[in-house]
Design an enzyme around this catalytic site. Structure first.
Site, PDB file in Angstrom:
ATOM      1  N   GLU A 274      32.863  -6.884  -6.247  1.00  0.00           N
ATOM      2  CA  GLU A 274      33.354  -5.628  -5.664  1.00  0.00           C
ATOM      3  C   GLU A 274      34.326  -5.959  -4.546  1.00  0.00           C
ATOM      4  O   GLU A 274      34.311  -7.072  -4.017  1.00  0.00           O
ATOM      5  CB  GLU A 274      32.192  -4.828  -5.038  1.00  0.00           C
ATOM      6  CG  GLU A 274      31.281  -4.177  -6.024  1.00  0.00           C
ATOM      7  CD  GLU A 274      30.124  -3.442  -5.341  1.00  0.00           C
ATOM      8  OE1 GLU A 274      30.073  -3.424  -4.093  1.00  0.00           O
ATOM      9  OE2 GLU A 274      29.288  -2.895  -6.058  1.00  0.00           O
TER      10      GLU A 274
ATOM     11  N   LYS B 132      -3.852  -2.495   7.102  1.00  0.00           N
ATOM     12  CA  LYS B 132      -4.537  -2.175   5.838  1.00  0.00           C
ATOM     13  C   LYS B 132      -5.264  -3.394   5.269  1.00  0.00           C
ATOM     14  O   LYS B 132      -5.655  -3.393   4.113  1.00  0.00           O
ATOM     15  CB  LYS B 132      -3.527  -1.652   4.801  1.00  0.00           C
ATOM     16  CG  LYS B 132      -2.751  -0.392   5.222  1.00  0.00           C
ATOM     17  CD  LYS B 132      -3.561   0.862   4.963  1.00  0.00           C
ATOM     18  CE  LYS B 132      -2.909   2.127   5.527  1.00  0.00           C
ATOM     19  NZ  LYS B 132      -1.815   2.623   4.742  1.00  0.00           N
TER      20      LYS B 132
ATOM     21  N   THR C 223       0.810  -1.223   0.000  1.00  0.00           N
ATOM     22  CA  THR C 223       0.000   0.000   0.000  1.00  0.00           C
ATOM     23  C   THR C 223       0.841   1.270   0.000  1.00  0.00           C
ATOM     24  O   THR C 223       0.321   2.359  -0.144  1.00  0.00           O
ATOM     25  CB  THR C 223      -0.952   0.027   1.223  1.00  0.00           C
ATOM     26  OG1 THR C 223      -0.142  -0.138   2.402  1.00  0.00           O
ATOM     27  CG2 THR C 223      -1.980  -1.089   1.157  1.00  0.00           C
ATOM     28  N   GLY C 224       2.146   1.122   0.151  1.00  0.00           N
ATOM     29  CA  GLY C 224       3.019   2.303   0.109  1.00  0.00           C
ATOM     30  C   GLY C 224       3.219   2.776  -1.324  1.00  0.00           C
ATOM     31  O   GLY C 224       2.877   2.076  -2.274  1.00  0.00           O
ATOM     32  N   ARG C 225       3.806   3.963  -1.473  1.00  0.00           N
ATOM     33  CA  ARG C 225       4.006   4.549  -2.797  1.00  0.00           C
ATOM     34  C   ARG C 225       4.848   3.618  -3.675  1.00  0.00           C
ATOM     35  O   ARG C 225       4.476   3.272  -4.782  1.00  0.00           O
ATOM     36  CB  ARG C 225       4.712   5.908  -2.630  1.00  0.00           C
ATOM     37  CG  ARG C 225       4.785   6.738  -3.877  1.00  0.00           C
ATOM     38  CD  ARG C 225       5.376   8.112  -3.530  1.00  0.00           C
ATOM     39  NE  ARG C 225       6.694   7.996  -2.901  1.00  0.00           N
ATOM     40  CZ  ARG C 225       7.838   8.069  -3.565  1.00  0.00           C
ATOM     41  NH1 ARG C 225       7.838   8.252  -4.863  1.00  0.00           N
ATOM     42  NH2 ARG C 225       9.004   7.961  -2.942  1.00  0.00           N
TER      43      ARG C 225
ATOM     44  N   HIS D  92      28.485   1.181  -1.005  1.00  0.00           N
ATOM     45  CA  HIS D  92      27.817  -0.021  -0.497  1.00  0.00           C
ATOM     46  C   HIS D  92      28.391  -0.399   0.873  1.00  0.00           C
ATOM     47  O   HIS D  92      29.602  -0.346   1.081  1.00  0.00           O
ATOM     48  CB  HIS D  92      28.046  -1.208  -1.441  1.00  0.00           C
ATOM     49  CG  HIS D  92      27.324  -1.067  -2.733  1.00  0.00           C
ATOM     50  ND1 HIS D  92      27.772  -1.616  -3.900  1.00  0.00           N
ATOM     51  CD2 HIS D  92      26.173  -0.419  -3.044  1.00  0.00           C
ATOM     52  CE1 HIS D  92      26.925  -1.330  -4.880  1.00  0.00           C
ATOM     53  NE2 HIS D  92      25.945  -0.605  -4.388  1.00  0.00           N
TER      54      HIS D  92
END
Lengths: 309, 515
Positions: free
Chosen positions: A219, A42, A16-18, A258
């Site tokens: 990395e 919700k 339900t979040g953006r 990172h």
């Protein structure tokens, strides 16, 4: 293909979040089967006509089997949400948020181990199997993802595993331009404690009949690349590995963006990783720009061997 | 107060003491006379130790034992004049010297392979983990229950430490593990933990780093900047951290890199083998590192590492560029990231264009903004480049980092050794009076006096619906709340007006500390 295709049933926590709402739509547009959402408080709502529940267990009870949960919740709530999903029996989680505290990640790992679950992330852009489905947010818009990433091509298909989100897309894009097919792109996440790491994903690619070779974006920091090298040496990964390791110019003791990209006490250096991978038989490119051509070269050399019974 | 997420020895020891682990009596001092006073108060033999995050401090001459206050004063003066690694020494810890019977190495770390904490323990004494690799025990730590007493007892049983002390040693080690979990340390090393001749168990040294991402849960630690750096935060790093804290849209990571041994050292280009010092602006952690490698391979030296990613606003990218350009002696500005971004790249282009224009950049800038919206991004940079002295080149995803690094080297060559001196931003004359409205951490100014009909139309047409016409002038069309976080659209508007040679809009986005 590994981890995700259109047959796997996906839950979105934080739907339900953006971000959760937008990404759910994009995942569906690309082919992902999203069967339910979860946001505490919700329950009973709908997002894009997907039912929302308070708890993961309620979602399972109502919609049936859930194979994967993708989390788009604030970093400090990831632990609680992940444990909710693990205890409800979900066996694979994708933890998208950045900045999850490392002790939370270790608690999630302990819980996952107890329940036989695994997870990708935290701080992952997710997993994408070209032409099939996506978890998380690799590729952004569905049409970009379709344009950028080739579907598997017989005899010329690689799996990509990367510690950088942006470079997961970059690897997929440049390899596709070079005429290479892609089975699955996996961003393992940039943190120091993550669920599925490069060696785990490489083992999955090793088992995947569609994958001919494995492309790695590594990395500095941590031990994932060294552990992959050890697996190759032991013969647990026999498919060709083509790798680039970022951070040749990195200095010790400073974190390079990172959380996992830090050389400490002389461990996790660029030179050490390149040496280990090379000794194990991987093709390591010095400059990232060489990666697509080198990969193609390795795949071409593979062809006669592949047709040989 | 700790400035970054890495703690000094004395800060870590204060936490150890609070957790029930004994530490030597003493305190940090900042000048020789304080050192003498502290030695006098402690009485007898004392040890002075520089406070710096370096390995092998003793071997570098950073630790001294003395017998008298006078000697302490002298030793402190010598230690405070030292420079170790990237550190100017500002503090020296003065402590009572102990009569040591046994030394243990105790370290709580994070085992990325096990995805769990781990306790490294050596009860055979000695210093330097490398020398003792063979005798270090690796004990698993449960994230909930800590380390098992029987595992600790097994290690101690084979050590030369007398059994009567084992109970206290175990208690101290358990307290160290509990402290590491309690303050969410990424690492907590006590080397050595000692048993004194008197039978006390004392932590003689302490190195501790807190997880950057957990610092928000630990206000009690008073950490000012939640960043793991190998040096105390520089001025620019403080400003950058503040920018990151004020605006959480996207990531902004900034660290100065050592130049001639010290981060943030100005004007040290042309040193051995270097083709010059550059301002570096990456996008995406891996892409930034890959780009850093590409430009470093050509012999350029990075003054800083910077990463703006995760869809940052134009204002954030602008502020990042301003901070990068607050560094002295740069021969160029190199921007390159992952190269295939799903976010619209022109927001970053607008932010960079604004910074370059305001500072009237005079050193070459090469920027690779690959991904969605890249064509528009390249055009914006090209047009702004035509209005300022600097050569600016924009590139796309199909241009490799190695290729653009070569272009950068060519431009730097052509610039004939031009070096950047930080300068104040130019602010147009209409700022300070006339039409304006506030946005989050900034103000938008519009020069109504120069808004004729076509200019007004241009402004409104490029305002993303934020402005409307009122009596022939552009004014705010939405509520103060609705415009507060629209810096991306407003910076775009400012730059579009500039491109059209009608610079009537200015978005004032001050950088705290710099402006």
């Amino acid at each position: 293909m590994i981890i995700i295709d259109q047959t796997r049933r996906v839950l979105v926590q934080g739907i339900t979040g953006r971000e959760g709402r937008a990404r759910t739509r994009l995942m569906r547009e690309y082919g992902t089967t999203v069967v339910a959402g979860c946001t505490p408080g919700k329950g009973g709502q709908d997002v894009e006509s997907i039912p929302v529940f308070d708890r993961v267990a309620e979602a399972v009870q109502s919609v049936g089997r859930i194979d994967v949960s993708v989390l788009f919740v604030p970093a400090k709530l990831v632990k609680v949400a992940a444990i909710d999903a693990i205890r409800a029996g979900v066996k694979l989680l994708v933890l998208v948020p950045d900045r999850v505290p490392v002790w939370d990640a270790m608690e999630i790992a302990a819980e996952a181990a107890t329940h036989g679950a695994s997870f990708v992330g935290p701080n992952t852009l997710g997993v994408l199997s070209p032409g099939r489905a996506v978890l998380g947010m690799i590729g952004g818009r569905a049409e970009s993802a379709r344009e950028w990433f080739n579907e598997p091509i017989d005899g010329r298909t690689v799996g990509v595993v990367s510690r950088s989100g942006g470079m997961t897309s970059s690897c997929g894009y440049y390899l596709s331009r070079a005429g290479v097919g892609l089975s699955t792109l996996v961003h393992v996440g940039g943190d120091s404690v993550i669920g599925l790491a490069i060696p785990d994903v490489a083992a999955m690619f090793q088992q995947d009949p569609e994958t001919d070779a494995i492309v790695v974006f590594g990395e500095i920091g941590g031990s994932q690349e060294e552990r992959l090298a050890a697996m190759m040496t032991r013969g647990h990964v026999t498919k060709p590995v083509i790798a680039y390791v970022g951070g040749a110019a990195a200095t010790e003791g400073t974190r390079f963006s990172h959380a996992g990209a830090i050389i400490e006490g002389g461990r996790g250096t660029h030179a050490g990783k390149v040496e280990a991978l090379t000794a194990a038989g991987a093709t390591v490119v010095e400059s990232f720009g060489e990666l697509p051509a080198k990969t193609l070269e390795v795949l071409t050399q593979l062809q006669p061997a592949a047709s040989d019974p | 107060m700790p400035t970054v997420a890495r703690l000094h020895e004395y800060q870590g020891k204060a936490l150890l003491a609070g957790a029930g682990v004994a530490v030597p009596e003493g305190a940090p001092v900042t000048n020789p006379s304080e050192a003498a006073a502290m030695a006098r108060r402690l009485g007898g033999r004392v040890v002075l130790k520089v406070q710096a995050w370096v390995t092998g401090r003793a071997a570098m001459g950073g630790v001294r034992f003395v017998e008298t206050p006078d000697q302490a004063e002298e030793a402190a003066a010598a230690l405070l004049a030292l420079k170790l690694g990237h550190f100017e020494i500002r503090e020296v810890l003065v402590e009572r010297a102990l009569d040591i019977a046994h030394e243990l190495f105790v370290s709580v770390a994070i085992d990325d392979e096990a995805r769990a904490p781990i306790l490294l323990l050596d009860a055979h004494g000695g210093s330097g983990i490398e020398q003792r690799a063979g005798s270090v025990h690796r004990l698993p730590v449960d994230v909930h229950t800590g380390v098992r007493d029987d595992a600790l007892a097994d290690v101690l049983r084979t050590s030369p430490i007398e059994p009567c002390h084992h109970g206290m040693v175990i208690e101290s080690i358990r307290a160290i593990v509990t402290l590491a979990a309690g303050c969410e340390a990424r690492s907590l090393e006590v080397n050595p933990l000692v048993v004194t001749a008197q039978g006390d168990v004392v932590a003689v040294d302490c190195r501790m780093a807190i997880d950057d991402y957990a610092v928000f849960r630990h206000p009690e630690l008073g950490i000012e900047i939640a960043r793991e750096l190998d040096h105390p935060a520089t001025r620019l790093e403080r400003w950058a951290y503040r920018v990151e804290q004020l605006d959480h849209r996207g990531t902004f990571y900034f660290a100065q890199l050592p130049v001639n041994g010290t981060p943030g050292t100005p004007g040290t280009t042309g040193t051995t083998g270097s083709r010059g010092l550059i301002g570096f602006h990456g996008a995406g952690g891996g892409g930034s590192m890959m780009s850093m490698d590409a430009i470093s391979r050509l012999g350029f030296q990075l003054a800083n590492f910077c990463d703006t990613s995760g869809n940052p606003s134009a204002g954030k990218v602008y502020r990042a560029a301003r901070i990068i350009l607050a560094q002295d002696g740069l021969v160029g500005y190199f921007g390159s990231g992952s190269g295939v971004a799903s976010q619209e790249q022109y927001h970053s282009a607008y932010g960079l264009a604004k910074a370059f224009a305001e500072l009237e950049l005079s050193i070459p800038a090469v920027i690779r903004l690959g991904g969605n919206g890249e064509d528009r991004a390249v055009e914006i940079l090209r047009d702004i480049g035509e209005q300022i002295p600097a050569e600016i080149r924009g590139y796309r995803k199909d241009d490799t980092p190695a290729f653009i690094a070569d272009r950068f080297a060519e431009l730097v060559e052509q610039a004939n050794g031009a070096r950047w001196s930080p300068r104040a931003r130019t602010i147009p004359g209409f700022v300070g009076s006339g039409y304006r409205f506030p946005i989050t951490h900034g103000t938008v100014w519009i020069d109504h006096d120069r808004c004729d009909a076509p200019t007004t139309a241009l402004v409104i047409g490029n305002s993303s619906g934020l402005l409307v016409e009122d009596n022939g002038r552009p004014v705010l069309a939405v509520s103060a709340d609705d415009v507060a976080d629209r810096d991306s659209e407003l910076v775009a508007l400012e730059i579009e007006c500039r491109r059209a040679a009608r610079p009537v809009v200015f978005v004032d986005l001050p950088v705290e500390g710099l402006d």
